[in-house]
Scaffold this motif. Sequence first.
Motif, mmCIF file in Angstrom:
data_model
loop_
_atom_site.group_PDB
_atom_site.id
_atom_site.type_symbol
_atom_site.label_atom_id
_atom_site.label_comp_id
_atom_site.label_asym_id
_atom_site.label_seq_id
_atom_site.Cartn_x
_atom_site.Cartn_y
_atom_site.Cartn_z
ATOM 1 N N TYR A 182 0.684 -0.918 0.200
ATOM 2 C CA TYR A 182 -0.190 -0.197 0.120
ATOM 3 C C TYR A 182 0.669 1.342 -0.123
ATOM 4 O O TYR A 182 2.203 0.817 0.117
ATOM 5 C CB TYR A 182 -0.470 0.060 1.236
ATOM 6 C CG TYR A 182 -2.259 0.630 1.488
ATOM 7 C CD1 TYR A 182 -2.837 1.651 0.435
ATOM 8 C CD2 TYR A 182 -1.871 2.297 2.034
ATOM 9 C CE1 TYR A 182 -3.776 2.432 0.711
ATOM 10 C CE2 TYR A 182 -1.856 3.486 2.603
ATOM 11 C CZ TYR A 182 -3.334 3.906 1.775
ATOM 12 O OH TYR A 182 -3.936 5.110 1.526
ATOM 13 N N ASP A 183 0.369 1.504 -0.719
ATOM 14 C CA ASP A 183 1.251 3.367 -1.041
ATOM 15 C C ASP A 183 0.076 4.719 -0.685
ATOM 16 O O ASP A 183 -0.970 4.450 -1.317
ATOM 17 C CB ASP A 183 2.570 3.629 -1.630
ATOM 18 C CG ASP A 183 3.355 4.143 -1.675
ATOM 19 O OD1 ASP A 183 3.338 5.029 -0.514
ATOM 20 O OD2 ASP A 183 4.231 4.898 -2.483
ATOM 21 N N ILE A 184 0.544 6.405 -0.785
ATOM 22 C CA ILE A 184 0.302 7.144 -0.821
ATOM 23 C C ILE A 184 0.671 7.744 -0.918
ATOM 24 O O ILE A 184 1.786 8.269 -0.147
ATOM 25 C CB ILE A 184 -0.870 7.636 0.376
ATOM 26 C CG1 ILE A 184 -1.913 8.577 0.300
ATOM 27 C CG2 ILE A 184 -0.252 7.292 1.759
ATOM 28 C CD1 ILE A 184 -3.077 8.625 1.254
ATOM 29 N N HIS A 185 -0.027 9.097 -1.747
ATOM 30 C CA HIS A 185 1.404 10.320 -1.849
ATOM 31 C C HIS A 185 0.473 11.252 -1.780
ATOM 32 O O HIS A 185 -0.542 11.304 -3.088
ATOM 33 C CB HIS A 185 2.143 10.593 -2.911
ATOM 34 C CG HIS A 185 3.641 9.265 -2.686
ATOM 35 N ND1 HIS A 185 4.702 10.066 -2.830
ATOM 36 C CD2 HIS A 185 3.780 7.856 -3.194
ATOM 37 C CE1 HIS A 185 5.783 9.256 -2.333
ATOM 38 N NE2 HIS A 185 5.126 7.702 -2.440
ATOM 39 N N ARG A 186 1.258 13.163 -2.231
ATOM 40 C CA ARG A 186 0.261 13.872 -1.527
ATOM 41 C C ARG A 186 0.982 14.383 -3.667
ATOM 42 O O ARG A 186 1.204 14.400 -3.708
ATOM 43 C CB ARG A 186 1.269 15.210 -0.803
ATOM 44 C CG ARG A 186 0.630 16.192 -1.297
ATOM 45 C CD ARG A 186 0.918 17.128 0.197
ATOM 46 N NE ARG A 186 1.607 16.763 1.417
ATOM 47 C CZ ARG A 186 0.276 16.959 2.124
ATOM 48 N NH1 ARG A 186 -0.826 17.369 1.775
ATOM 49 N NH2 ARG A 186 0.735 16.641 3.822
ATOM 50 N N VAL A 215 4.011 1.788 -8.841
ATOM 51 C CA VAL A 215 4.987 1.048 -8.459
ATOM 52 C C VAL A 215 6.158 1.092 -7.611
ATOM 53 O O VAL A 215 6.205 -0.017 -6.735
ATOM 54 C CB VAL A 215 6.083 1.945 -9.423
ATOM 55 C CG1 VAL A 215 7.438 0.963 -8.996
ATOM 56 C CG2 VAL A 215 5.697 1.181 -10.616
ATOM 57 N N HIS A 216 4.968 1.591 -6.398
ATOM 58 C CA HIS A 216 5.702 1.780 -4.611
ATOM 59 C C HIS A 216 5.445 0.722 -4.042
ATOM 60 O O HIS A 216 5.521 -0.135 -3.496
ATOM 61 C CB HIS A 216 5.273 3.312 -3.738
ATOM 62 C CG HIS A 216 6.540 3.948 -4.417
ATOM 63 N ND1 HIS A 216 6.745 5.075 -4.126
ATOM 64 C CD2 HIS A 216 7.431 4.605 -5.454
ATOM 65 C CE1 HIS A 216 7.855 5.930 -5.124
ATOM 66 N NE2 HIS A 216 8.220 5.234 -5.836
ATOM 67 N N ALA A 217 3.683 0.533 -4.336
ATOM 68 C CA ALA A 217 3.396 -0.310 -3.833
ATOM 69 C C ALA A 217 2.897 -1.743 -4.239
ATOM 70 O O ALA A 217 3.283 -2.393 -3.612
ATOM 71 C CB ALA A 217 1.408 -0.200 -4.063
HETATM 72 MG MG MG Z 1 5.721 6.182 -2.112
#
Ligand code: MG
Length: 180
Positions: free
Chosen positions: A24-28, A58-60
């Motif tokens: 899981y990932d989240i970005h502003r 891709v980070h997730a």
């Molecule tokens: Mg990230």
Amino acid sequence: MSSLKPDVSPDGELANAFRIGLGYDIHRLVEGRPLVIGGLEIPFPKGLLGHSDADVLVHAACDALLGAAGLGDIGLHFPDSDHKYKGICSLELLKNTNLMLKQRGWTLINLDATVFAEEPKIGPYRHAMAEKMADALQSNSGLINIKATTTETMGLVGSGEAMAAMCIVLLKSSSIKEEL
Ligand code: MG
């Protein structure tokens, strides 16, 4: 009909035949940055903020793959305190992740991901994203499914402050041999 037979280690335990992993990932979302998702630059007035290109999908995926292989997480291997990762295309991180998995005998069975974004529409780009990620993983884009949802204007994603992604993968150990 083929059957899958896991190897047995010298101490009598079955090898870890299949492993699942979750990421899981989240970005502003901010102005003045390109929007890169799934290795693809998408026309949009804002982009994701991060040390790398902030490719949330891709980070997730990296986290899911590392998790399935029992190798920790993306921050452990590619720390944002390391200058060499500044502005890096996250597909490079996915390639490095794939290398680590290959060295340990893991093969991707499938990857399923959801992108959470109020806008823009992700659907028109999902196949191209799968191709990019498949290239990085030396895999087939048919094993990679990318979908998207809004959060119906609720929360950080719904207000357009952020984008998030969730990913799940299944890996097979090379210790599994197919018998015909
Ligand atoms: Mg990230």
